[in-house]
Design an enzyme around this catalytic site. Structure first.
Site, PDB file in Angstrom:
ATOM      1  N   SER A  27       0.771  -1.199  -0.067  1.00  0.00           N
ATOM      2  CA  SER A  27      -0.123   0.064  -0.043  1.00  0.00           C
ATOM      3  C   SER A  27       0.981   1.189   0.075  1.00  0.00           C
ATOM      4  CB  SER A  27      -1.034  -0.264   1.044  1.00  0.00           C
ATOM      5  OG  SER A  27      -1.691  -1.151   1.362  1.00  0.00           O
TER       6      SER A  27
HETATM    7  C1  LIG Z   1      -3.563  -3.916  -0.313  1.00  0.00           C
HETATM    8  S1  LIG Z   1      -3.111  -5.473  -0.106  1.00  0.00           S
HETATM    9  C2  LIG Z   1      -2.311  -5.332   1.383  1.00  0.00           C
HETATM   10  C3  LIG Z   1      -1.245  -4.659   1.653  1.00  0.00           C
HETATM   11  C4  LIG Z   1      -0.493  -4.858   2.765  1.00  0.00           C
HETATM   12  N1  LIG Z   1      -1.131  -4.807   4.175  1.00  0.00           N
HETATM   13  C5  LIG Z   1       0.799  -3.903   2.973  1.00  0.00           C
HETATM   14  O1  LIG Z   1       1.790  -4.147   4.013  1.00  0.00           O
HETATM   15  O2  LIG Z   1       1.176  -3.122   2.154  1.00  0.00           O
HETATM   16  C6  LIG Z   1      -4.495  -6.389   0.064  1.00  0.00           C
HETATM   17  C7  LIG Z   1      -4.234  -7.863   0.192  1.00  0.00           C
HETATM   18  O3  LIG Z   1      -5.602  -8.127   0.826  1.00  0.00           O
HETATM   19  C8  LIG Z   1      -5.817  -9.755   0.212  1.00  0.00           C
HETATM   20  N2  LIG Z   1      -7.042 -10.229   0.504  1.00  0.00           N
HETATM   21  C9  LIG Z   1      -8.148  -9.902  -0.557  1.00  0.00           C
HETATM   22  N3  LIG Z   1      -9.281 -10.568   0.115  1.00  0.00           N
HETATM   23  C10 LIG Z   1      -8.868 -11.107   1.151  1.00  0.00           C
HETATM   24  C11 LIG Z   1      -9.577 -12.058   2.158  1.00  0.00           C
HETATM   25  N4  LIG Z   1     -10.730 -12.320   1.835  1.00  0.00           N
HETATM   26  N5  LIG Z   1      -8.934 -12.574   3.228  1.00  0.00           N
HETATM   27  C12 LIG Z   1      -7.573 -12.069   3.247  1.00  0.00           C
HETATM   28  N6  LIG Z   1      -6.807 -11.262   2.420  1.00  0.00           N
HETATM   29  C13 LIG Z   1      -7.583 -10.894   1.323  1.00  0.00           C
HETATM   30  C14 LIG Z   1      -4.970  -9.654  -1.313  1.00  0.00           C
HETATM   31  O4  LIG Z   1      -4.650 -11.034  -1.520  1.00  0.00           O
HETATM   32  C15 LIG Z   1      -3.922  -8.530  -0.900  1.00  0.00           C
HETATM   33  O5  LIG Z   1      -2.697  -9.222  -0.908  1.00  0.00           O
END
Ligand SMILES: C[S@@+](CC[C@H](N)C(=O)[O-])C[C@H]1O[C@@H](n2cnc3c(N)ncnc32)[C@H](O)[C@@H]1O
Length: 388
Positions: free
Chosen positions: A73
């Site tokens: 992010s």
């Molecule tokens: C914006 S990224 C996270 C960025 C991260 N926290 C960082 O350190 O920058 C969003 C993540 O949410 C995950 N995601 C989407 N749906 C999800 C779910 N139902 N459960 C867990 N993770 C999920 C995606 O695979 C993705 O890797």
């Protein structure tokens, strides 16, 4: 990376941290220290240092339709959410949606007596997060591959839960796994806008403490939820509705080709003024609320009946940085819809433009009938109230 690479990573990291402090995004000294300590470039392998330390999202993966589904992010959004989370030394923290970087920042904030668990639905992401956390020296962060809808019960209760993926609902597991008075920060999407909301657990419900505009990739898995797009012009202009608005009457295809009625409210705002709260006020007060998308007015709040549509617009005034709000209406009910819309614009302008903004409460029990505007989700009611 050689010594030279590490030096420039360190100075770019210092510059990024300074930028976030100067613009007021980072206010907590401990958060600034965490940003200075965590080597962001390690979490975005094969990315030039200049990009790794820009205040920008780094996309890691798209789905077959080309939509971004995983990223590390944007630093300023991470900082905003961590300010909201107010993590204390010794806290047990759960992060939903991994990338490694934010988990490392959380690990810095929790200190030696705290703990961090991060989970992701995508095995590619958890493998990368595990490897990069280890490479950066944060090998005591627990990385789990699971659907975030169910949280991580083994490590519960948590003092803080930080959700880093757009959610449409609050999963019951999140509240159950949050300690009483614990805090969850979640990018919650409703009526076409995503706000990062910090909620404290009060008994069995949640009460908001702060909210701010943000943008994230969408939740996959059990909690996935999509806005319904309804075409009104050759499949290029749509009105969008949330899942709970299925019974709302949809305006007909071609409605925008009908003669336009333009009505001005007299209410003026700054040309660059964020109108997030106005949009939610309109959603809170107007039956038939929807949002235009896929056009030059994309994101404009609108109100519709089965034969008519009106949407918010603005026009310049003599003052260069000020615009007047008004609306365009189409169809047989254009006069009524534009009157309702402009009336609510005036009310928001008079009562809430300089107010604290909306407050949110989340109830998991459908038996509760909280006051205010209620958005029904699969598991919860989101109630929106407007302190004056
Ligand atoms: C914006 S990224 C996270 C960025 C991260 N926290 C960082 O350190 O920058 C969003 C993540 O949410 C995950 N995601 C989407 N749906 C999800 C779910 N139902 N459960 C867990 N993770 C999920 C995606 O695979 C993705 O890797």
């Amino acid at each position: 990376m050689g010594a030279l690479g590490n030096d420039s990573a360190q100075s770019l990291r210092a510059a990024l941290t300074r930028h976030l402090v100067t613009e007021g995004t980072i206010r907590d000294e401990r958060l600034a220290a965490a940003f200075l300590a965590v080597p962001r470039h390690v979490f975005v392998p094969r990315t030039p240092l200049r990009i790794a330390y820009a205040d920008d999202v780094v996309l890691m993966k798209r789905n077959q339709a080309g939509e971004a589904i995983s990223s590390v992010s944007q630093p300023s959004i991470i900082a905003l959410m961590l300010e909201q989370a107010a993590v204390r030394p010794g806290d047990r923290v759960l992060e939903i949606g991994s990338g490694g970087y934010n988990a490392a920042l959380l690990r810095e904030l929790t200190g030696p007596d705290g703990s961090v668990t991060t989970l992701d639905i995508d095995p590619e992401v958890t493998e990368r997060a595990r490897a990069t956390l280890e490479a950066a020296g944060y090998d005591d962060v627990a990385v789990l591959r699971t659907d975030g809808e169910f949280g991580a019960p083994d490590g519960a209760p948590y003092d803080r839960i930080v959700v880093t993926v757009t959610a449409w609902d609050i999963a019951p597991a999140w509240v159950a796994q949050l300690r009483p008075h614990g805090r969850i920060v979640v990018p919650l999407r409703a009526r076409g806008q995503t706000r990062s909301i910090a909620f404290d657990r009060v008994g069995d419900h949640l009460e908001s403490r702060s909210s701010t505009l943000c943008g994230f990739v969408s939740m996959q898995g059990v909690g996935a939820n999509y806005e319904r797009l309804h075409p009104i012009e050759d499949e290029v202009v749509f009105v969008t509705y949330d899942e709970d608005q299925e019974d709302e009457p949809h305006p007909p295809d071609g409605v925008l080709a009908q003669p336009r009625l333009q009505v001005w409210s007299g209410a003026t705002v700054g040309r660059e003024e964020p109108l997030l709260d106005l949009h939610l006020w309109l959603a809170s007060t107007l039956p038939g609320y929807c949002v235009l998308s896929g056009s030059e007015w994309s994101g404009a709040p609108a109100v519709a009946t089965a034969d008519s549509l009106a949407y918010l617009t603005s026009r310049p005034t003599r003052q260069r940085k000020v615009v007047q709000l008004g609306c365009n209406g189409f169809g047989p009910a254009a006069a009524e819809l534009t009157a309702r819309l402009t009336d609510q614009v005036r009310r928001w302008h008079a009562l809430h433009r300089h107010g604290p903004g909306p407050a949110f409460q989340v109830y998991l029990s459908r038996e509760e009938r909280p006051a205010g505007f209620r958005i029904a989700r699969r598991h919860s009611y989101i109630a929106v109230t407007w302190p004056e």
